[in-house]
Structure formats: C-alpha cells, structure tokens
Design an enzyme around this catalytic site. Sequence first.
Site: not given
Length: 322
Positions: A12, A183
């Site tokens: 990321w 999530k």
Amino acid sequence: MNALPILGAGGWGTALAVGAARNGKDVTLWARRPELVAELQQKRVNADYLPGVTLPDSIRLTSNLEEAVRGADFALIVVPSVGVPPLLEQLPRALGVVLCAKGLAPDGGQLSVLARQIGFARVAVLSGPNLASEIGRGLPAATVVASTDQALALAVQSALMSPALRVYTSSDEVGVELGGVLKNVMALAAGLVDGLELGDNAKAALITRGLREMRRYLLALGAQEDTVYGLSGLGDLFATATSPLSRNRAAGEAIARGQHPSHGGQVVEGLRTAGLLDAWATAHGHDLPIVRAVARVASGEWTLDAGIASLMERDAKAEEYG
C-alpha cells in the site's frame, strides 16, 4: 512544493508513492530495513510487495526516518497497525500524521486516539476500497481522508488527488477509521465461505449481515451513519470481501482449507483485529456474531462447523433496516 513522506514500503505504501510521484509530487518513500531500500534503489521494483510496478525515478528512498520527514508538513503512516505506535514515538510531534493502517491499537482502541495521546495535534485517517496492486497499476479508484482538522484533510486530498485516484474528505474520523478496520474481519468471513464452497447465496447473506454488524459497531463508537454506506464502509467491504486480490479474504479461504493464513509474507490485519473486536464486544455487551465466529475459528477455539452453527442457529427474528 512540500515534500510528501510515505512511511512504510509495503504494497500500500509503495502504491501510494508511485501514484503520487506519477502525478508530479515530491515523494520520499521510507522503509525500516536498509536492505529493502538498497534493493528498491537498484531494481526500482518492490518485488515482494508490489510486483510488476516500476517505481518512478523521482521517488527518493531512505531508511533514515529523520531524513524522510525533514521539511514535511505531514506524513502518511503506511505500516501495519502493530508498527504504528513505535513509529509515532519516533516522529516530531509538530508533524501531521495520516494513518493508513486498517487495524487497532494494542488496547483495541483507535490508532487516531493513540496518536493524540502520544502528542500529535494534527491527525487524519485514510481508508476506502484501495487494493494496492490496482492503485499501483494506475487503475481508477477512490479513497477518503477523514480528519477533524479540515486543513489537514484538504492538504492530503491535494497531495494524493490524481486522474486515477479520486480523494474525498470527511470529518468523520471514527467512521472512516473503524469501517476500514471491521471490514477486514468480514472479508475473512467471506474467505471462509469461499474456501468451504458454501455458495453465492451464503456469501451474499454474509456481506449483507456483515454490513449490518459494521453499522452496529460504528454507531456504538460514535460514527455518522452515512459513513457506513460510503467508501470506507460498504465500498471497502465490497472490494475486500469479493476480490481475489484481498489478503484478508484469501486468508479466510486458506483457513477453511486447512492451510496457513499467510499472504505472501504480508500482514493480514483482520486476524489480529477479530480477536480484539471480539474481546471489546464481550466486555461491553455488544452483539457482533460474525466477528465472534471469525475470531474463535481463527484462534482455533471453535471448529469451522461450530462457527457456521453459531450463525445459522441463532434465534429467528425480523430483518431490521434502520
């Protein structure tokens, strides 16, 4: 133009650095390990974390933290959640910090709260459906930066906005940060469904009820309801619960098949998060059945059959929407 330090050279962090550099930003990418910096300088590809994506020559690489943040107004903190607290301790408190890890502090609290406790006055969080390999390849995506400091949120938006990445701002730090956290657990559950080959009906039901569970948790912590259905809530849930690129979904699938839940040596945040959230729910009397099932299956406390039964044999009830 102010320097843009990106602290953390995993998938990321590298993807964010590549995207910002392509858009003409003055990027410094920091990695903790000097040997990784040397490899990136030589090959200009992060083969372990973001294979196939070339680092623009304009990206500076360093393992010297002081050098990385020198002259910067804010820095993106893109290390796994367990590495955030020790990294923050080493940074100057006048620096704005943008937390990009989708995990919790050691005590199960928010990393943004911990950052302020350490002494940072300017804090933001970045979240959304942002699969690193797609961002690195320049595919269209969107993300959201949230902060109670509007000037910091706008500065981050300006730094990261590009033709390939739309950046929205929000004042709901709680919702944006915790939506990205929860999530991951739902993506692990989706991976369990895939690994057990339980079918698309089961997966659709899981995602729907998982969103409901996310809503319950976020509102209990003070989030705004609209955020649940935004990029960092529903958007991120959809991406990570359905994409083969999601490390949390892949880890759940591996567990279901009796394999080790690794993902190319990268951190699977949901495995740690599930246990912390289960402990929080138990301590505070909140009902998070999917979180509980995932945490206890992942820890080995429950079998897969017991985890499924815990969800399918709950008392009959009406479906609630509000």
